[in-house]
Design a protein around this motif. Structure first.
Motif, PDB file in Angstrom:
ATOM      1  N   ALA A 129      12.335 -31.308 -19.339  1.00 35.48           N
ATOM      2  CA  ALA A 129      12.761 -32.558 -18.689  1.00 35.48           C
ATOM      3  C   ALA A 129      11.595 -33.228 -17.973  1.00 35.48           C
TER       4      ALA A 129
ATOM      5  N   LYS B 140       9.388 -36.120 -16.962  1.00 34.92           N
ATOM      6  CA  LYS B 140       9.641 -37.554 -16.843  1.00 34.92           C
ATOM      7  C   LYS B 140       8.364 -38.314 -17.184  1.00 34.92           C
TER       8      LYS B 140
ATOM      9  N   ASP C 123       6.889 -33.133 -28.178  1.00 38.56           N
ATOM     10  CA  ASP C 123       8.118 -33.825 -27.784  1.00 38.56           C
ATOM     11  C   ASP C 123       9.224 -32.824 -27.456  1.00 38.56           C
ATOM     12  N   GLN C 124       9.288 -31.748 -28.217  1.00 37.50           N
ATOM     13  CA  GLN C 124      10.289 -30.713 -27.962  1.00 37.50           C
ATOM     14  C   GLN C 124      10.092 -30.082 -26.583  1.00 37.50           C
ATOM     15  N   GLU C 125       8.834 -29.830 -26.201  1.00 36.23           N
ATOM     16  CA  GLU C 125       8.567 -29.230 -24.901  1.00 36.23           C
ATOM     17  C   GLU C 125       8.842 -30.220 -23.763  1.00 36.23           C
ATOM     18  N   VAL C 126       8.555 -31.504 -23.984  1.00 40.84           N
ATOM     19  CA  VAL C 126       8.861 -32.522 -22.979  1.00 40.84           C
ATOM     20  C   VAL C 126      10.367 -32.545 -22.700  1.00 40.84           C
ATOM     21  N   LYS C 127      11.159 -32.488 -23.740  1.00 43.16           N
ATOM     22  CA  LYS C 127      12.615 -32.493 -23.576  1.00 43.16           C
ATOM     23  C   LYS C 127      13.094 -31.180 -22.959  1.00 43.16           C
ATOM     24  N   ARG C 128      12.493 -30.088 -23.363  1.00 45.85           N
ATOM     25  CA  ARG C 128      12.903 -28.770 -22.880  1.00 45.85           C
ATOM     26  C   ARG C 128      12.718 -28.646 -21.373  1.00 45.85           C
TER      27      ARG C 128
ATOM     28  N   SER D  44       6.226 -41.959 -22.340  1.00 43.57           N
ATOM     29  CA  SER D  44       6.002 -41.568 -23.734  1.00 43.57           C
ATOM     30  C   SER D  44       5.037 -40.399 -23.782  1.00 43.57           C
TER      31      SER D  44
ATOM     32  N   GLU E 222      15.189 -26.044 -12.984  1.00 41.79           N
ATOM     33  CA  GLU E 222      14.940 -26.152 -14.420  1.00 41.79           C
ATOM     34  C   GLU E 222      13.842 -25.176 -14.851  1.00 41.79           C
TER      35      GLU E 222
END
Length: 505
Positions: free
Chosen positions: A392, A394, A385-390, A397, A442
């Motif tokens: 961005a 899309k 989850d941290q890498e998904v946010k890092r 889930s 990004e």
């Protein structure tokens, strides 16, 4: 909008597409005129792929209407779309590697006699198509033996092998060298002259401004505007696409590049692989971005594959932190602190049928192992989850199947997978292939951050502006040999291309 209802060969009115609780397209508008290149521009996840799949008959609309040649158009599958006069060349290859070029180009449309496929007629027809398109491939070659760039050309030939009123090209140059891209541009010019309408999707802004007649911008599944190319600029298009100004595509360094007097973290000396490359030597320091540039066939990707243990070393040495190491498999490379973002994400970088979480964590499972080898699922999920946010990414889930995401988001997952290993040396082979301008920025910021944290980065790219904009030094290859390494003021398009083409005096 530039086109009117009377002169549009393809018209989309108020098209909406809903997947469960997700609205992928909302009231989309589009008018495409014959004999013109109409580019669809938008970030990954903006709805471009969904729209193209609707036109190709892969998806059906939730609401709205489409007309082709003035007639209602609602194909139930790609075969019906082709019969109506619309063909699409997808970015993701849909080829069978165990079949020949000819068999792939004419798949499902093979010439036959008495119910049996005629091999001679198949070969003749495919050779005529390849010759007409001026493609540098043999129709008898097995597709699995071709380079990624050659496969992309075969995919293009497959899409253009049927007569069509509208041709959709989805990131067609993403794997092509400049010379191969010129082949495609010549094909596009001939299609335009025959009155064919071309829907074009690309993230390469210079290419868009060169080819386009009309440009439609979409954002978050919604239509933003359509402009004629002559009435807009790259900066204006980017601002409309991402919803914000981008003053610099390549973010500056926050910390100085390491001095060449510092000790290299990786040293390669006299590396050779039979039939691929010979006597390649270079080094890279902690915190340095070493760019690799060369035309298709130069051997740059083969060098990186060998560094990662995917090819037999015929001669030469590899040293990490001053000590010679043996790397005979990817496991060896990973254990030595090397990560590798491959250019072929579909076949080598992802398990498309697995979830986003599984793809991100698969190389780092030992980090989440507890007693008796059982996974600590909460830690694994939090890290993914941290890498998904890092990055961005899309995705609805962490449980979303990776193969259902856009190509750009798939590429981010591959990058996230290796970032989670915290590599000492990171090989990035075409890391922004098929990624839009906003997402590229990004990724560039992540690359800069990794360098600032001390990761040594090998950046391979076919895009010369990317190499120049991101690299501290640039290693240039030509025909399997290292021709030079340039730095500082010597990093220029002219200098690099002269060495890459072997025309340096």
């Amino acid at each position: 909008m530039p086109a009117t209802g009377n002169d549009a060969i393809l018209e989309i009115k108020d098209v909406t597409k809903v997947f469960g609780a997700v609205t992928a397209l909302k009231n989309m508008q589009l008018k495409v005129r014959p004999g013109r290149v109409h580019t669809i521009l938008g970030e990954n996840g903006a709805g471009k792929s969904t729209l193209m799949k609707i036109l190709a008959g892969v998806y059906q609309v939730t609401s709205g209407e489409i007309t082709l040649g003035g007639q209602p158009y609602a194909p139930a599958n790609p075969q019906e779309a082709a019969k109506a006069g619309l063909t699409i060349v997808f970015q993701e290859l849909s080829l069978c590697n165990n079949l020949s070029v000819a068999e792939n180009i004419l798949a499902t449309r093979e010439p036959s006699r008495a119910g049996f496929i005629s091999d001679s007629a198949l070969t003749r027809k495919a050779e005529a198509i390849v010759a007409d398109l001026k493609l540098p491939v043999s129709v008898s070659d097995k597709v699995g033996e071709l380079s990624i760039a050659q496969r992309q050309l075969v995919e293009i030939a497959k899409g253009l092998s049927v007569d069509a009123k509208v041709v959709i090209l989805d990131e067609p140059t993403s794997s092509l060298s400049d010379s191969e891209a010129e082949i495609l541009f010549d094909i596009i010019a001939r299609l335009k002259a025959r009155g064919v309408a071309i829907l074009y999707i690309s993230h390469r802004m210079e290419e868009i401004m060169r080819l386009s007649d009309d440009i439609t911008v979409v954002r978050d599944g919604a239509y933003i505007t359509t402009r004629e190319k002559k009435d807009t600029t790259i900066d204006e298009l980017i601002a409309m696409m991402v919803g914000r100004d981008m003053h610099a595509i390549y973010p500056p360094r926050d910390v100085p590049a390491p001095a060449l007097t510092e000790k290299p973290v990786l040293t390669v000396s006299g590396l050779s692989r039979t039939g691929e490359f010979e006597d390649v030597s270079f080094d890279v320091r902690s915190g340095e971005i070493l760019g690799f540039f060369g035309l298709v066939g130069s051997g740059r990707s083969e060098v990186m594959n060998t560094l990662f243990g995917m090819g037999h070393i015929a001669a030469g040495t590899i040293s990490i932190d001053g000590s010679a190491v043996s790397i005979s498999s990817p496991i060896d490379a990973i254990n030595r602190g090397i990560g590798f973002v491959t250019e072929n994400r579909k076949e080598e970088g992802l398990v498309l049928s697995h979830s986003v979480e599984a793809n991100i964590s698969m190389v780092s499972l030992d980090k989440f192992s507890g007693l008796l080898g059982f996974l600590k699922r909460r830690r694994e999920r939090d890290a993914a989850d941290q890498e998904v946010k890092r990055l961005a990414i899309k995705t609805a889930s962490l449980d979303t199947i990776a193969g259902t995401l856009s190509g750009g988001n798939q590429q981010k997952i591959v990058l996230a997978k290796w970032l989670l290993t915290r590599p000492k040396i990171l090989i990035l082979d075409e890391p922004t292939r098929g990624v839009d301008v906003g997402a590229k920025y990004e990724i560039y910021k992540i690359i800069r951050q990794l360098a600032a944290e001390g990761t040594a980065i090998l950046l391979i790219s076919s895009e010369l502006p990317e190499i120049i904009g991101m690299s501290d030094r640039v290693a240039v290859m030509s025909e399997g040999r290292m021709t030079t390494t340039v730095s500082g003021d010597r990093i220029s398009p002219e200098k690099i291309m002269s060495f890459a083409t072997g025309t340096v005096s």
